[in-house]
Design a protein around this motif. Structure first.
Motif, PDB file in Angstrom:
ATOM      1  N   SER A 113      -5.686 -10.478   3.752  1.00 27.32           N
ATOM      2  CA  SER A 113      -5.360  -8.758   4.245  1.00 27.32           C
ATOM      3  C   SER A 113      -6.172  -8.056   3.018  1.00 27.32           C
ATOM      4  CB  SER A 113      -3.838  -8.662   4.208  1.00 27.32           C
ATOM      5  OG  SER A 113      -3.393  -7.497   4.273  1.00 27.32           O
ATOM      6  N   PRO A 114      -7.257  -7.555   3.277  1.00 31.26           N
ATOM      7  CA  PRO A 114      -7.838  -6.596   2.311  1.00 31.26           C
ATOM      8  C   PRO A 114      -7.152  -5.174   2.060  1.00 31.26           C
ATOM      9  CG  PRO A 114      -9.545  -7.365   4.039  1.00 31.26           C
ATOM     10  CD  PRO A 114      -8.096  -7.822   4.697  1.00 31.26           C
ATOM     11  N   ARG A 115      -6.317  -4.935   2.947  1.00 31.12           N
ATOM     12  CA  ARG A 115      -5.690  -3.509   2.707  1.00 31.12           C
ATOM     13  C   ARG A 115      -4.679  -3.797   1.322  1.00 31.12           C
ATOM     14  NH1 ARG A 115      -1.929  -0.459   7.278  1.00 31.12           N
ATOM     15  NH2 ARG A 115      -1.693   1.618   5.933  1.00 31.12           N
ATOM     16  N   VAL A 145       1.147  -3.318  -5.881  1.00 27.91           N
ATOM     17  CA  VAL A 145       1.923  -2.143  -6.324  1.00 27.91           C
ATOM     18  C   VAL A 145       2.917  -2.408  -7.601  1.00 27.91           C
ATOM     19  CG1 VAL A 145       1.082  -1.475  -4.060  1.00 27.91           C
ATOM     20  CG2 VAL A 145       3.259  -2.922  -4.406  1.00 27.91           C
ATOM     21  N   GLY A 146       3.161  -3.485  -7.666  1.00 29.82           N
ATOM     22  CA  GLY A 146       3.806  -3.777  -8.895  1.00 29.82           C
ATOM     23  C   GLY A 146       4.421  -5.140  -8.982  1.00 29.82           C
ATOM     24  N   TRP A 159       1.016  -1.103  -0.006  1.00 22.37           N
ATOM     25  CA  TRP A 159      -0.134  -0.026   0.101  1.00 22.37           C
ATOM     26  C   TRP A 159       0.968   1.355  -0.207  1.00 22.37           C
ATOM     27  CZ3 TRP A 159      -0.342  -3.413   4.121  1.00 22.37           C
ATOM     28  CH2 TRP A 159       0.461  -3.170   5.348  1.00 22.37           C
ATOM     29  N   ILE A 160       0.388   2.463  -0.237  1.00 25.93           N
ATOM     30  CA  ILE A 160       0.890   3.726  -0.060  1.00 25.93           C
ATOM     31  C   ILE A 160       0.508   4.295   1.273  1.00 25.93           C
ATOM     32  CG2 ILE A 160       0.902   6.098  -1.169  1.00 25.93           C
ATOM     33  CD1 ILE A 160       0.100   4.745  -3.844  1.00 25.93           C
ATOM     34  N   SER A 161       1.967   4.743   1.669  1.00 23.88           N
ATOM     35  CA  SER A 161       1.668   5.292   3.046  1.00 23.88           C
ATOM     36  C   SER A 161       2.684   6.513   3.261  1.00 23.88           C
ATOM     37  CB  SER A 161       2.091   4.418   4.136  1.00 23.88           C
ATOM     38  OG  SER A 161       3.506   3.880   4.058  1.00 23.88           O
ATOM     39  N   GLU A 162       2.250   7.560   4.164  1.00 25.14           N
ATOM     40  CA  GLU A 162       3.078   8.549   4.227  1.00 25.14           C
ATOM     41  C   GLU A 162       3.328   9.486   3.109  1.00 25.14           C
ATOM     42  OE1 GLU A 162       6.729   7.668   6.078  1.00 25.14           O
ATOM     43  OE2 GLU A 162       5.856   6.454   7.756  1.00 25.14           O
ATOM     44  N   THR A 179       5.045  -5.232   1.148  1.00 26.14           N
ATOM     45  CA  THR A 179       4.619  -5.981   2.267  1.00 26.14           C
ATOM     46  C   THR A 179       4.650  -7.353   2.050  1.00 26.14           C
ATOM     47  OG1 THR A 179       2.189  -5.786   2.153  1.00 26.14           O
ATOM     48  CG2 THR A 179       3.365  -4.295   3.621  1.00 26.14           C
ATOM     49  N   ASP A 180       4.334  -7.792   0.886  1.00 24.43           N
ATOM     50  CA  ASP A 180       4.182  -9.383   0.446  1.00 24.43           C
ATOM     51  C   ASP A 180       4.310  -9.518  -1.112  1.00 24.43           C
ATOM     52  OD1 ASP A 180       3.913 -11.968   0.581  1.00 24.43           O
ATOM     53  OD2 ASP A 180       1.817 -11.837   1.631  1.00 24.43           O
ATOM     54  N   SER A 181       4.404 -10.686  -1.445  1.00 29.50           N
ATOM     55  CA  SER A 181       4.771 -11.103  -2.762  1.00 29.50           C
ATOM     56  C   SER A 181       4.261 -12.561  -2.985  1.00 29.50           C
ATOM     57  CB  SER A 181       6.137 -10.806  -3.272  1.00 29.50           C
ATOM     58  OG  SER A 181       7.044 -11.603  -2.480  1.00 29.50           O
ATOM     59  N   PHE A 182       3.877 -12.839  -4.374  1.00 26.68           N
ATOM     60  CA  PHE A 182       3.845 -14.341  -4.543  1.00 26.68           C
ATOM     61  C   PHE A 182       4.316 -14.407  -6.083  1.00 26.68           C
ATOM     62  CE2 PHE A 182      -0.119 -12.038  -5.570  1.00 26.68           C
ATOM     63  CZ  PHE A 182      -0.507 -12.433  -6.709  1.00 26.68           C
ATOM     64  N   PRO A 183       4.950 -15.608  -6.445  1.00 26.89           N
ATOM     65  CA  PRO A 183       5.308 -15.945  -7.637  1.00 26.89           C
ATOM     66  C   PRO A 183       4.036 -16.086  -8.596  1.00 26.89           C
ATOM     67  CG  PRO A 183       5.683 -17.686  -6.257  1.00 26.89           C
ATOM     68  CD  PRO A 183       5.094 -16.698  -5.227  1.00 26.89           C
TER      69      PRO A 183
END
Length: 361
Positions: A148-150, A154-155, A107-110, A117-121
């Protein structure tokens, strides 16, 4: 009387003459000011309106984000969980595969900071042309968002040393709606994370890139590197310390000629208590040295120690022992009930099997 009257007349004449000189001087000054003023519509005595000049456009606009008229640098923070999953996917990659690609979640913060925060292949076939299993990507994303719905897309990530032509094709897929990436003012394009799993250099190379299309060439992909740092939470620090402890134990066992130790044999709770005890001993030695005048005290360290010690309530030793004893008794009761249940189930299965055998006879 005649002299007094004559004096008043002379004074009045002089006063009229002086006033006339003042009027002529003021009129001359106003004329000079009007001649010096520029021929604009602004009023005299007020600041002149200046035409706003548009700022020059940057060619490398990937590392800057325009928000509320203020340019803020775009940066990324990656968590160790995402990196560990990328490394694990690289170890488990199919035979003959040159690299691993996948989706980045976060997510985008600040304001202008992207948290990865996470990734999957993602299942793909990397030949002359890349083939991506879009259904697998959508299913994995739906399962992750249930937990985690949040977290959103992001890429994407890739293992390797450099960006090639196939990377442009994959990046184009993540720019579409099929990847479920949503462009925002802060992040107009997906983040590309390049992980060096070959360990070509002395350090573990991790780089983040962002592509922004320019009006000059809309079809041209320009990857610009953005600042990246590793962000760890308290839980992640505990897990990493456990892994480092297992690695240190394996090295010590190998040096002693013994077999590798199982990570289950390592007690993380005991290791944490030992580390906490070492920190307390270190703090005690520092405080004693400051009191003896051997070391000059630091105000920041003193404030930090005071805040850390006063943040937790003071609990009586007897209360702590009673709490531990009650929790231990509860745990033993649960173990006893579970063993009793297991015994009853096994007895019921044996009785049912005996009745079935008798019925068949």
């Amino acid at each position: 009387k005649g002299s007094i009257r004559t004096g008043r007349t002379l004074l009045g004449a002089r006063r009229d003459k002086a006033c006339g000189d003042c009027r002529r001087a003021a009129a001359h000054a106003v004329y000079i000011i009007r001649m010096q003023m520029p021929s604009t519509s602004s009023l005299w005595g007020l600041p002149e309106k200046k035409n706003k000049v548009s700022p020059p456009k940057h060619f490398n606009i990937a590392s800057k984000v325009l928000k509320s008229g203020i340019e803020q640098p775009l940066s990324c923070r990656v968590h160790p969980v995402a990196i560990l999953k990328i490394v694990d996917a690289n170890v488990r990659r199919p035979e003959g595969a040159k690299r691993v690609i996948g989706t980045l979640l976060g997510w985008i913060s600040e304001g202008s900071v992207v948290d990865i925060t996470d990734s999957f292949p993602v299942v793909h076939r990397d030949t002359d042309m890349v083939l991506i299993d879009q259904d697998y990507h959508k299913q994995m994303l739906a399962l992750r968002q249930k937990v985690s719905p949040r977290e959103v897309v992001v890429g994407w990530f890739s293992t390797g040393l450099e960006i090639n032509a196939v990377s442009a094709v994959i990046h184009a897929f993540y720019c579409t709606k099929e990847s479920q990436f949503t462009a925002t003012a802060v992040l107009p394009g997906p983040v590309h994370l390049l992980v060096d799993t070959a360990l070509a250099s002395s350090s573990f190379g991790i780089k983040a890139f962002v592509n922004v299309q320019t009006p000059v060439a809309s079809s041209l992909l320009q990857f610009h590197e953005v600042p990246l740092r590793v962000q760890t939470s308290a839980a992640e620090k505990a897990g990493i310390s456990q892994l480092m402890q297992a690695r240190r134990a394996n090295r010590e066992a190998a040096a002693a000629g013994q077999g590798a130790k199982d990570i289950n044999s390592l007690d993380g709770f005991e290791g944490g208590l030992k580390e906490l005890l070492r920190l307390f001993i270190r703090i005690r030695e520092y405080v004693r040295a400051v009191k003896a005048g051997k070391v000059q005290g630091d105000l920041a360290v003193g404030r930090g120690l005071t805040q850390a010690l006063c943040s937790e309530p003071i609990i009586d030793v007897e209360a702590v022992e009673q709490l531990c004893t009650s929790s231990l008794q509860d745990a033993l009761m649960v173990v006893y009930l579970s063993n009793l249940t297991r015994t009853q189930i096994s007895i019921a299965e044996k009785i049912n099997s005996q009745y079935n055998v008798a019925g068949d006879l």
